[in-house]
Design a protein around this motif. Structure first.
Motif, short mmCIF file in Angstrom:
data_model
loop_
_atom_site.label_atom_id
_atom_site.label_comp_id
_atom_site.label_asym_id
_atom_site.label_seq_id
_atom_site.Cartn_x
_atom_site.Cartn_y
_atom_site.Cartn_z
N ILE A 94 -5.53 16.84 17.17
CA ILE A 94 -4.48 17.52 16.42
C ILE A 94 -5.17 18.67 15.69
O ILE A 94 -6.07 18.45 14.88
CB ILE A 94 -3.83 16.58 15.38
CG1 ILE A 94 -3.19 15.36 16.07
CG2 ILE A 94 -2.79 17.31 14.55
CD1 ILE A 94 -2.79 14.25 15.11
N GLN A 96 -5.57 22.28 13.38
CA GLN A 96 -5.18 22.72 12.04
C GLN A 96 -3.90 23.55 12.06
O GLN A 96 -3.01 23.37 11.25
CB GLN A 96 -6.35 23.54 11.47
CG GLN A 96 -6.16 24.01 10.05
CD GLN A 96 -7.45 24.63 9.51
OE1 GLN A 96 -8.51 24.48 10.10
NE2 GLN A 96 -7.36 25.32 8.41
N ASP A 97 -3.82 24.46 13.03
CA ASP A 97 -2.67 25.37 13.09
C ASP A 97 -1.79 24.99 14.27
O ASP A 97 -2.18 25.19 15.43
CB ASP A 97 -3.17 26.81 13.22
CG ASP A 97 -2.02 27.81 13.35
OD1 ASP A 97 -0.86 27.39 13.14
OD2 ASP A 97 -2.27 28.98 13.67
N PRO A 98 -0.59 24.43 14.00
CA PRO A 98 0.25 23.99 15.13
C PRO A 98 0.61 25.12 16.09
O PRO A 98 0.86 24.89 17.27
CB PRO A 98 1.50 23.43 14.45
CG PRO A 98 1.47 23.88 13.04
CD PRO A 98 0.04 24.16 12.71
N ARG A 159 6.69 21.52 12.91
CA ARG A 159 5.80 21.92 14.03
C ARG A 159 4.59 20.97 14.09
O ARG A 159 4.17 20.59 15.18
CB ARG A 159 5.32 23.36 13.85
CG ARG A 159 6.24 24.38 14.48
CD ARG A 159 5.53 25.71 14.68
NE ARG A 159 5.17 26.35 13.44
CZ ARG A 159 5.91 27.27 12.81
NH1 ARG A 159 7.06 27.67 13.32
NH2 ARG A 159 5.50 27.81 11.68
N GLN A 160 4.06 20.63 12.91
CA GLN A 160 2.90 19.73 12.91
C GLN A 160 3.28 18.35 13.44
O GLN A 160 2.50 17.69 14.12
CB GLN A 160 2.31 19.63 11.49
CG GLN A 160 0.92 19.03 11.42
CD GLN A 160 -0.13 19.78 12.21
OE1 GLN A 160 -0.09 19.81 13.45
NE2 GLN A 160 -1.07 20.40 11.54
N PRO A 180 -5.32 18.49 9.59
CA PRO A 180 -3.94 18.55 10.10
C PRO A 180 -2.89 18.94 9.06
O PRO A 180 -1.76 19.20 9.41
CB PRO A 180 -3.69 17.11 10.58
CG PRO A 180 -4.58 16.27 9.74
CD PRO A 180 -5.81 17.10 9.49
N THR A 181 -3.27 18.98 7.77
CA THR A 181 -2.26 19.24 6.73
C THR A 181 -2.60 20.45 5.87
O THR A 181 -1.93 20.71 4.87
CB THR A 181 -2.11 18.02 5.81
OG1 THR A 181 -3.38 17.71 5.22
CG2 THR A 181 -1.62 16.81 6.58
N GLN A 189 2.61 17.32 3.29
CA GLN A 189 1.27 16.81 3.56
C GLN A 189 1.25 15.28 3.50
O GLN A 189 0.75 14.60 4.39
CB GLN A 189 0.32 17.38 2.50
CG GLN A 189 -1.13 17.42 2.88
CD GLN A 189 -1.94 18.16 1.83
OE1 GLN A 189 -1.90 17.80 0.66
NE2 GLN A 189 -2.66 19.18 2.21
N ILE A 192 3.05 13.69 6.50
CA ILE A 192 2.25 13.76 7.74
C ILE A 192 1.13 12.72 7.71
O ILE A 192 0.87 12.02 8.69
CB ILE A 192 1.67 15.19 7.94
CG1 ILE A 192 2.78 16.22 8.15
CG2 ILE A 192 0.68 15.22 9.11
CD1 ILE A 192 3.58 16.10 9.42
#
Length: 235
Positions: A94, A96-98, A159-160, A180-181, A189, A192
């Motif tokens: 996963i 960092q930037d979706p 998106r994440q 990821p957040t 955050q 997720i």
């Protein structure tokens, strides 16, 4: 048996003037159902370890020493084709930037179904059902409608969630979550991270959570490895 073992991993980047050692003799283990936090300041070598596990080191970067084992078998010496089979199927990431993980030209359904068909042996109809279940499981409302939308029609947090669904498509054993957040506000955050924790327990996957946020580490992880200037200083 540990899902993932890293022993004395050293990663080097040769430059014209000198040899830069990004990771030096790092050790790390991930068990089923465990979130292992990998923490350190920017440039400490956290993401480099993630890239080395996935076989995604940018040339001229290379694994110069040590062993990476997945379920007891060494994967650090696999060729590109064998690594491509493992990546995504058994070990997912996963990012960092979706927006870097999602193709803006395809709907969420197309991207999920394509990934499922690439990794699992099932019909397109079943892949569609699985895509819907995944979107539902990661907490996106109206899955039937949202599946046919494009990434730009989702908020950052949604998106994440799609990226997490993509990472889960192939039922991997290990997930590497690289910050990821970072781009999300605090309430999203928390959602997720709760989602990642629930899925870890439910599916008994092993997660490496790469972050520089000690709050995330304190709330989410079972075990912590601290890095500084390419070396593991505490675990």
């Amino acid at each position: 048996m540990a899902l993932l073992e890293i022993q004395n991993l050293t990663v080097e980047f040769p430059t014209r003037r000198k040899l830069f050692t990004a990771v030096k003799s790092a050790n790390l283990t991930v068990e089923p159902g465990q979130i292992h936090g990998l923490v350190g300041e920017s440039g400490a070598g956290k993401s480099t370890i993630g890239a080395a596990i996935m076989g995604l080191l940018d040339p001229p970067g290379r694994i110069a020493g040590g062993i990476i084992r997945f379920r007891g078998e060494e994967i650090s010496g696999l060729d590109r084709a064998a690594m491509a089979q493992l990546r995504g199927r058994k070990i997912s990431m996963i990012f960092q930037d979706p927006l870097t993980s999602l193709n803006p030209l395809f709907t969420v359904r197309q991207q999920l179904v394509e990934t499922i068909l690439a990794h699992l042996d099932m019909s397109e109809a079943k892949a569609n059902d699985r895509a819907r279940d995944l979107i539902d499981r990661v907490g996106i409302p109206d899955p039937d409608q949202r599946l046919d939308q494009y990434p730009h029609q989702f908020s950052g947090g949604m998106r994440q969630r799609v990226v997490i669904a993509l990472a889960l498509c192939s039922e991997p054993d290990v997930i590497i979550a690289d910050e990821p957040t970072t781009a999300l506000d605090v309430s999203i955050q928390a959602q997720i991270l709760d989602l990642i924790r629930d899925l870890t327990v439910e599916k008994q996957v092993g997660v490496i959570l790469i972050t520089h946020d000690m709050g995330v580490i304190a709330d989410t992880t079972d075990k912590v490895t601290v890095m500084y200037m390419g070396e593991v200083v505490e675990s």
